[in-house]
Design a protein around this motif. Structure first.
Motif, PDB file in Angstrom:
ATOM      1  N   ILE A  19       0.875  -1.180   0.000  1.00  0.00           N
ATOM      2  CA  ILE A  19       0.000   0.000   0.000  1.00  0.00           C
ATOM      3  C   ILE A  19       0.905   1.221   0.000  1.00  0.00           C
ATOM      4  O   ILE A  19       1.743   1.380   0.902  1.00  0.00           O
ATOM      5  N   GLY A  20       0.737   2.078  -0.996  1.00  0.00           N
ATOM      6  CA  GLY A  20       1.557   3.263  -1.100  1.00  0.00           C
ATOM      7  C   GLY A  20       3.021   2.918  -1.282  1.00  0.00           C
ATOM      8  O   GLY A  20       3.384   1.802  -1.671  1.00  0.00           O
ATOM      9  N   SER A  21       3.884   3.891  -0.978  1.00  0.00           N
ATOM     10  CA  SER A  21       5.323   3.670  -1.111  1.00  0.00           C
ATOM     11  C   SER A  21       5.899   2.904   0.071  1.00  0.00           C
ATOM     12  O   SER A  21       6.930   2.252  -0.058  1.00  0.00           O
ATOM     13  N   TRP A  22       5.242   2.980   1.242  1.00  0.00           N
ATOM     14  CA  TRP A  22       5.739   2.269   2.423  1.00  0.00           C
ATOM     15  C   TRP A  22       4.681   2.150   3.520  1.00  0.00           C
ATOM     16  O   TRP A  22       4.997   1.749   4.642  1.00  0.00           O
ATOM     17  N   GLY A  42       0.337  -8.533   3.468  1.00  0.00           N
ATOM     18  CA  GLY A  42      -0.508  -7.369   3.261  1.00  0.00           C
ATOM     19  C   GLY A  42      -1.986  -7.648   3.425  1.00  0.00           C
ATOM     20  O   GLY A  42      -2.403  -8.675   3.980  1.00  0.00           O
ATOM     21  N   VAL A  43      -2.786  -6.704   2.945  1.00  0.00           N
ATOM     22  CA  VAL A  43      -4.241  -6.845   3.010  1.00  0.00           C
ATOM     23  C   VAL A  43      -4.710  -7.839   1.946  1.00  0.00           C
ATOM     24  O   VAL A  43      -3.917  -8.326   1.140  1.00  0.00           O
ATOM     25  N   GLU A  44      -5.988  -8.105   1.933  1.00  0.00           N
ATOM     26  CA  GLU A  44      -6.516  -9.153   1.053  1.00  0.00           C
ATOM     27  C   GLU A  44      -6.208  -8.888  -0.426  1.00  0.00           C
ATOM     28  O   GLU A  44      -6.005  -9.823  -1.208  1.00  0.00           O
ATOM     29  N   ALA A 212      17.216  -1.980   9.361  1.00  0.00           N
ATOM     30  CA  ALA A 212      15.888  -2.341   9.863  1.00  0.00           C
ATOM     31  C   ALA A 212      14.851  -2.110   8.781  1.00  0.00           C
ATOM     32  O   ALA A 212      14.831  -1.052   8.145  1.00  0.00           O
ATOM     33  N   GLY A 213      14.003  -3.122   8.586  1.00  0.00           N
ATOM     34  CA  GLY A 213      12.852  -2.990   7.707  1.00  0.00           C
ATOM     35  C   GLY A 213      11.595  -2.960   8.555  1.00  0.00           C
ATOM     36  O   GLY A 213      11.446  -3.762   9.494  1.00  0.00           O
ATOM     37  N   PHE A 214      10.715  -2.014   8.249  1.00  0.00           N
ATOM     38  CA  PHE A 214       9.491  -1.815   9.026  1.00  0.00           C
ATOM     39  C   PHE A 214       8.299  -2.223   8.175  1.00  0.00           C
ATOM     40  O   PHE A 214       8.231  -1.902   6.983  1.00  0.00           O
ATOM     41  N   THR A 215       7.328  -2.875   8.790  1.00  0.00           N
ATOM     42  CA  THR A 215       6.127  -3.216   8.027  1.00  0.00           C
ATOM     43  C   THR A 215       5.255  -1.995   7.786  1.00  0.00           C
ATOM     44  O   THR A 215       4.400  -1.998   6.910  1.00  0.00           O
ATOM     45  N   HIS A 216       5.486  -0.934   8.566  1.00  0.00           N
ATOM     46  CA  HIS A 216       4.863   0.369   8.311  1.00  0.00           C
ATOM     47  C   HIS A 216       5.971   1.416   8.334  1.00  0.00           C
ATOM     48  O   HIS A 216       6.480   1.768   9.404  1.00  0.00           O
ATOM     49  N   GLY A 217       6.325   1.899   7.167  1.00  0.00           N
ATOM     50  CA  GLY A 217       7.360   2.913   7.076  1.00  0.00           C
ATOM     51  C   GLY A 217       8.548   2.452   6.260  1.00  0.00           C
ATOM     52  O   GLY A 217       8.720   1.258   6.008  1.00  0.00           O
TER      53      GLY A 217
END
Length: 237
Positions: A19-22, A42-44, A212-217
């Protein structure tokens, strides 16, 4: 401008924005034998973006040999059933969230605040149920691209995990912490136990990693551990 289908974090470790860029991210880890492990789905509706991300890496769904979920929330496990069907890959999730993933429902949220109680009334929290082939445990090292360590960080959900790819010193935080307008905790209303989530996030400051990889950001590829530790040091457990 459309977001890139995949972003390199470290050798063999890629972020796939769904979703989006990050705003919501999945991750792909590539093994020397050509196989792929997906982290979160991710989402469905996310599988189309994930497949496009794999294609950008020269990979096909048939190359995916394992799907690991950091936790059973719709924005992380919503696409799991479809990706499992497309790839034939088994799905792994911590034992604390396995039942929720199998039922296709989110764990209960923290109701210690007015906002939490209101959110509990309006949230759906449903996603397509997905069979869980493996229940993960804290400290377990998965045979993924040289070793992917399971780090239990419960509170956001009962079985929430972060993941440490030891060969590249790359941490995947899950929702233990976000990197949205700076590093921060997940909002209370999205957590099962917000106080526990804050407390267990401090485990991330004790690990050794560079990225670090973030699932949001967006990811942090330089000085990630110092950035995380600085945030944790100024916030109470």
């Amino acid at each position: 401008m459309a977001p890139p289908p995949a972003v390199a974090i470290a050798p063999g470790v890629f972020r796939i924005p769904t979703i989006g860029s990050w705003a919501v991210n999945s991750f792909a880890l590539l093994d020397d034998d050509g196989s792929v492990t997906l982290v979160d789905t991710g989402v469905e509706r996310a599988p189309a973006r994930i497949v496009a991300g794999l294609a950008a890496l020269g990979k096909h769904p048939a190359d995916v040999q394992r799907i690991v979920l950091t936790h059973a929330h719709p924005d992380h496990a919503g696409g799991a059933r479809e990706m499992a069907t497309r790839t034939g890959a088994p799905v792994a999730v911590h034992s604390g969230d396995a039942g929720y993933a199998g039922e296709g429902t989110s764990p209960p949220n923290d109701r210690s605040s007015v906002s939490g109680r209101l959110f509990a009334r309006v949230q759906n929290g449903r996603f397509p149920p997905v069979p869980v082939a493996e229940e993960l445990a804290d400290g377990q090292v998965l045979p993924v691209a040289g070793g992917l360590r399971v780090v239990a960080t419960p509170g956001h959900s009962p079985g929430h995990v972060s993941l440490l790819h030891e060969p590249t010193r790359t941490l995947i935080t899950g929702d233990a912490i976000f990197n949205v307008l700076g590093i921060r905790y997940s909002p209370r209303v999205f957590c099962t136990d917000f106080r526990m989530s804050k407390r267990t996030a401090h485990v991330l400051g004790e690990l050794e990693y560079d990225r670090a990889g973030f699932t949001h950001g967006p990811e942090i590829v330089d000085g990630a551990r110092e950035a995380v530790r600085t945030f944790l040091a100024r916030t109470p457990r």
